[in-house]
Design an enzyme around this catalytic site. Structure first.
Site, PDB file in Angstrom:
ATOM      1  N   HIS A  89      26.681   4.750  23.184  1.00 25.76           N
ATOM      2  CA  HIS A  89      26.974   5.002  21.778  1.00 25.76           C
ATOM      3  C   HIS A  89      28.477   5.130  21.567  1.00 25.76           C
ATOM      4  O   HIS A  89      29.247   5.197  22.526  1.00 25.76           O
ATOM      5  CB  HIS A  89      26.268   6.277  21.291  1.00 25.76           C
ATOM      6  CG  HIS A  89      24.822   6.077  20.997  1.00 25.76           C
ATOM      7  ND1 HIS A  89      23.848   6.172  21.973  1.00 25.76           N
ATOM      8  CD2 HIS A  89      24.170   5.766  19.851  1.00 25.76           C
ATOM      9  CE1 HIS A  89      22.668   5.935  21.429  1.00 25.76           C
ATOM     10  NE2 HIS A  89      22.825   5.688  20.141  1.00 25.76           N
TER      11      HIS A  89
ATOM     12  N   LYS B 243      29.843  10.231  18.733  1.00 28.26           N
ATOM     13  CA  LYS B 243      28.507  10.830  18.819  1.00 28.26           C
ATOM     14  C   LYS B 243      28.597  12.141  19.589  1.00 28.26           C
ATOM     15  O   LYS B 243      29.128  12.182  20.706  1.00 28.26           O
ATOM     16  CB  LYS B 243      27.524   9.876  19.488  1.00 28.26           C
ATOM     17  CG  LYS B 243      26.083  10.411  19.488  1.00 28.26           C
ATOM     18  CD  LYS B 243      25.096   9.346  19.900  1.00 28.26           C
ATOM     19  CE  LYS B 243      23.662   9.881  19.943  1.00 28.26           C
ATOM     20  NZ  LYS B 243      23.216  10.383  18.614  1.00 28.26           N
TER      21      LYS B 243
END
Length: 233
Positions: A131, A135
């Protein structure tokens, strides 16, 4: 449909753009300590906030009788409290670790493959998720959902971040610039490797799924998931 957006980061802004394009109206926005509009006007609220804010946002909507859809991850230690509150108040709630239609189909594929592989313990199982660097939680909620699908259908007993052991499903979390979300499950042996992978190309898929869930939740009571929204067995 009149929407409230709880959390106004990249996902919140994407949901606003797509909702307006589809003819919906955003009547309330909450961004950290700032609020604009009137929450009471909303038909449904969509929460993509932070783990710290999610419980307050969800509880507030349930107490006010506003159906709420949440895609915030990292707060699930308090999930039972939300379920109990929703039951007590006859509320309407959907939580999903991922609202992408493709990812929810991928969940089903993951469970099917796990069932097929459960009789072949010579294969080592690994999950890798990648990600964007902003995040905050690791592993991702989607990776945890994938691990739980494997545990349910094999002899594995738990997942663990960078874990080891015959009873463990290891999850490896990577953070890289401008990655929308990639998840890969690999079964490896000395002879061969089997893998399945989902890669998101934009946030639009998550946002469209959340808007679809919000539309579906109107005039319903109870706690639901994306399987209910999509009619997936």
């Amino acid at each position: 449909m009149k929407l409230a957006l709880l959390g106004y980061g990249k996902m919140g802004k994407t949901i606003e753009r797509l909702a307006v394009e589809a003819g919906h109206e955003v009547v309330f926005i909450k961004d950290r300590a700032n609020e604009r509009g009137d929450l009471a006007e909303a038909d449904v609220a969509i929460d993509f906030s932070t783990p710290e804010a999610a419980i307050e946002n969800i509880s507030r909507c349930i107490m006010d009788g506003i159906p709420i859809v949440s895609g915030t991850t990292g707060w699930l230690k308090d999930y039972d409290k939300v379920l109990n509150l929703c039951e007590e108040r006859n509320g309407s709630f959907i939580y999903a670790s991922n609202f992408s239609i493709g990812v929810n189909l991928f969940f089903g594929l993951n469970e099917y493959l796990a069932k097929q592989m459960s009789s072949w313990p010579m294969y080592d199982i690994n999950i890798e998720e990648i990600h964007h660097t902003e995040k905050k939680d690791a592993p991702s909620g989607t990776a945890i959902s994938l691990a739980e699908g494997i545990i349910k259908n094999t002899a594995k007993e738990a997942w663990q971040l960078d874990g080891q052991g015959d009873a463990v499903v290891p999850i490896h979390a990577k953070r890289e610039e401008d990655v929308k979300g990639t998840h890969e499950i690999t079964y490896s042996s000395e002879i061969d490797t089997i893998s399945i992978k989902h890669e998101a190309h934009s946030r639009d898929g998550f946002a469209k799924g959340a808007i679809l869930a919000a539309q579906w939740l109107q005039n319903k009571k109870g706690v639901f998931g994306m399987k209910d929204v999509l009619g997936i067995e």
